[in-house]
Motif scaffolding. Sequence first.
Motif, mmCIF file in Angstrom:
data_model
loop_
_atom_site.group_PDB
_atom_site.id
_atom_site.type_symbol
_atom_site.label_atom_id
_atom_site.label_comp_id
_atom_site.label_asym_id
_atom_site.label_seq_id
_atom_site.Cartn_x
_atom_site.Cartn_y
_atom_site.Cartn_z
ATOM 1 N N ALA A 1 0.847 -1.201 0.000
ATOM 2 C CA ALA A 1 0.000 0.000 0.000
ATOM 3 C C ALA A 1 0.882 1.250 0.000
ATOM 4 O O ALA A 1 1.892 1.294 0.687
ATOM 5 N N VAL A 2 0.498 2.217 -0.748
ATOM 6 C CA VAL A 2 1.237 3.477 -0.808
ATOM 7 C C VAL A 2 0.829 4.315 0.397
ATOM 8 O O VAL A 2 -0.350 4.532 0.642
ATOM 9 N N LYS A 3 1.821 4.778 1.152
ATOM 10 C CA LYS A 3 1.483 5.613 2.297
ATOM 11 C C LYS A 3 1.249 7.035 1.808
ATOM 12 O O LYS A 3 2.105 7.624 1.175
ATOM 13 N N MET A 4 0.063 7.542 2.077
ATOM 14 C CA MET A 4 -0.250 8.890 1.618
ATOM 15 C C MET A 4 0.122 9.918 2.663
ATOM 16 O O MET A 4 -0.182 9.741 3.833
ATOM 17 N N SER A 5 0.776 10.962 2.223
ATOM 18 C CA SER A 5 1.034 12.049 3.154
ATOM 19 C C SER A 5 -0.262 12.822 3.343
ATOM 20 O O SER A 5 -1.123 12.809 2.476
ATOM 21 N N ALA A 6 -0.395 13.459 4.476
ATOM 22 C CA ALA A 6 -1.609 14.233 4.738
ATOM 23 C C ALA A 6 -1.708 15.353 3.708
ATOM 24 O O ALA A 6 -0.711 15.999 3.395
ATOM 25 N N PRO A 7 -2.910 15.585 3.189
ATOM 26 C CA PRO A 7 -3.084 16.653 2.200
ATOM 27 C C PRO A 7 -2.819 18.028 2.824
ATOM 28 O O PRO A 7 -3.124 18.236 3.992
ATOM 29 N N THR A 8 -2.251 18.916 2.038
ATOM 30 C CA THR A 8 -2.052 20.289 2.497
ATOM 31 C C THR A 8 -3.396 21.005 2.529
ATOM 32 O O THR A 8 -4.386 20.518 1.986
ATOM 33 N N MET A 9 -3.421 22.181 3.124
ATOM 34 C CA MET A 9 -4.642 22.979 3.176
ATOM 35 C C MET A 9 -5.159 23.246 1.764
ATOM 36 O O MET A 9 -6.350 23.133 1.503
ATOM 37 N N GLU A 10 -4.255 23.579 0.845
ATOM 38 C CA GLU A 10 -4.653 23.837 -0.546
ATOM 39 C C GLU A 10 -5.336 22.618 -1.147
ATOM 40 O O GLU A 10 -6.356 22.728 -1.812
ATOM 41 N N GLU A 11 -4.731 21.452 -0.917
ATOM 42 C CA GLU A 11 -5.280 20.221 -1.474
ATOM 43 C C GLU A 11 -6.640 19.900 -0.859
ATOM 44 O O GLU A 11 -7.553 19.446 -1.542
ATOM 45 N N ARG A 12 -6.769 20.156 0.434
ATOM 46 C CA ARG A 12 -8.059 19.922 1.089
ATOM 47 C C ARG A 12 -9.130 20.829 0.500
ATOM 48 O O ARG A 12 -10.239 20.389 0.212
ATOM 49 N N LYS A 13 -8.772 22.103 0.311
ATOM 50 C CA LYS A 13 -9.731 23.047 -0.276
ATOM 51 C C LYS A 13 -10.142 22.604 -1.673
ATOM 52 O O LYS A 13 -11.312 22.680 -2.035
ATOM 53 N N ALA A 14 -9.163 22.149 -2.463
ATOM 54 C CA ALA A 14 -9.458 21.686 -3.821
ATOM 55 C C ALA A 14 -10.392 20.480 -3.767
ATOM 56 O O ALA A 14 -11.349 20.376 -4.537
ATOM 57 N N CYS A 15 -10.134 19.590 -2.831
ATOM 58 C CA CYS A 15 -10.962 18.393 -2.672
ATOM 59 C C CYS A 15 -12.380 18.778 -2.290
ATOM 60 O O CYS A 15 -13.348 18.329 -2.924
ATOM 61 N N TRP A 16 -12.513 19.618 -1.276
ATOM 62 C CA TRP A 16 -13.854 20.025 -0.818
ATOM 63 C C TRP A 16 -14.617 20.768 -1.906
ATOM 64 O O TRP A 16 -15.812 20.583 -2.074
ATOM 65 N N GLY A 17 -13.907 21.615 -2.631
ATOM 66 C CA GLY A 17 -14.534 22.357 -3.725
ATOM 67 C C GLY A 17 -15.066 21.405 -4.791
ATOM 68 O O GLY A 17 -16.194 21.547 -5.262
ATOM 69 N N ALA A 18 -14.251 20.411 -5.145
ATOM 70 C CA ALA A 18 -14.645 19.426 -6.154
ATOM 71 C C ALA A 18 -15.832 18.607 -5.661
ATOM 72 O O ALA A 18 -16.774 18.335 -6.406
ATOM 73 N N ARG A 19 -15.796 18.245 -4.372
ATOM 74 C CA ARG A 19 -16.910 17.487 -3.794
ATOM 75 C C ARG A 19 -18.195 18.320 -3.838
ATOM 76 O O ARG A 19 -19.249 17.824 -4.248
ATOM 77 N N ASP A 20 -18.106 19.585 -3.441
ATOM 78 C CA ASP A 20 -19.297 20.441 -3.402
ATOM 79 C C ASP A 20 -19.902 20.607 -4.797
ATOM 80 O O ASP A 20 -21.111 20.554 -4.961
ATOM 81 N N LEU A 39 -17.442 16.032 -13.209
ATOM 82 C CA LEU A 39 -17.240 16.516 -11.848
ATOM 83 C C LEU A 39 -16.846 15.374 -10.920
ATOM 84 O O LEU A 39 -16.048 15.538 -10.008
ATOM 85 N N ARG A 40 -17.412 14.180 -11.185
ATOM 86 C CA ARG A 40 -17.051 13.000 -10.408
ATOM 87 C C ARG A 40 -15.566 12.696 -10.586
ATOM 88 O O ARG A 40 -14.853 12.436 -9.610
ATOM 89 N N LEU A 41 -15.090 12.747 -11.828
ATOM 90 C CA LEU A 41 -13.688 12.457 -12.104
ATOM 91 C C LEU A 41 -12.780 13.478 -11.440
ATOM 92 O O LEU A 41 -11.740 13.142 -10.888
ATOM 93 N N SER A 42 -13.209 14.727 -11.489
ATOM 94 C CA SER A 42 -12.418 15.780 -10.883
ATOM 95 C C SER A 42 -12.399 15.622 -9.360
ATOM 96 O O SER A 42 -11.365 15.802 -8.708
ATOM 97 N N PHE A 43 -13.532 15.240 -8.784
ATOM 98 C CA PHE A 43 -13.632 14.959 -7.356
ATOM 99 C C PHE A 43 -12.683 13.820 -6.985
ATOM 100 O O PHE A 43 -11.896 13.921 -6.033
ATOM 101 N N GLU A 44 -12.698 12.737 -7.776
ATOM 102 C CA GLU A 44 -11.820 11.599 -7.483
ATOM 103 C C GLU A 44 -10.349 11.953 -7.674
ATOM 104 O O GLU A 44 -9.490 11.441 -6.963
ATOM 105 N N ALA A 45 -10.086 12.835 -8.648
ATOM 106 C CA ALA A 45 -8.698 13.216 -8.913
ATOM 107 C C ALA A 45 -8.137 14.104 -7.804
ATOM 108 O O ALA A 45 -6.951 14.058 -7.500
ATOM 109 N N ARG A 46 -8.988 14.922 -7.198
ATOM 110 C CA ARG A 46 -8.503 15.913 -6.236
ATOM 111 C C ARG A 46 -8.522 15.430 -4.794
ATOM 112 O O ARG A 46 -7.942 16.086 -3.934
ATOM 113 N N CYS A 47 -9.225 14.329 -4.526
ATOM 114 C CA CYS A 47 -9.355 13.860 -3.154
ATOM 115 C C CYS A 47 -8.645 12.535 -2.962
ATOM 116 O O CYS A 47 -8.660 11.698 -3.859
#
Length: 81
Positions: A1-20, A39-47
């Motif tokens: 399994a690839v260990k994921m680093s915690a997303p930065t604030m920017e990445e979290r915002k991008a993820c939440w925006g895509a989800r919304d 939008l689904r693909l973008s949501f999956e790509a950003r989160c």
Amino acid sequence: AVKMSAPTMEERKACWGARDEFWQCLDRHGDDASQCEKLRLSFEARCPQQWVKHFDKRRDFLKYKKKLETEGYHPPEAAGK
């Protein structure tokens, strides 16, 4: 399994925006996901993948809750109001 680093604030915002955006699209189209493919693909790509799973479950839960509310199931403690 690839260990994921915690997303930065920017990445979290991008993820939440895509989800919304994805969720708003689903709301507009009565949950017809085929209308919201991009939008689904973008949501999956950003989160992170775990987040996508979590948000999918969360949305199902919120929909279920809303359905109960609109269809008039009231928990006993609400009966006195």
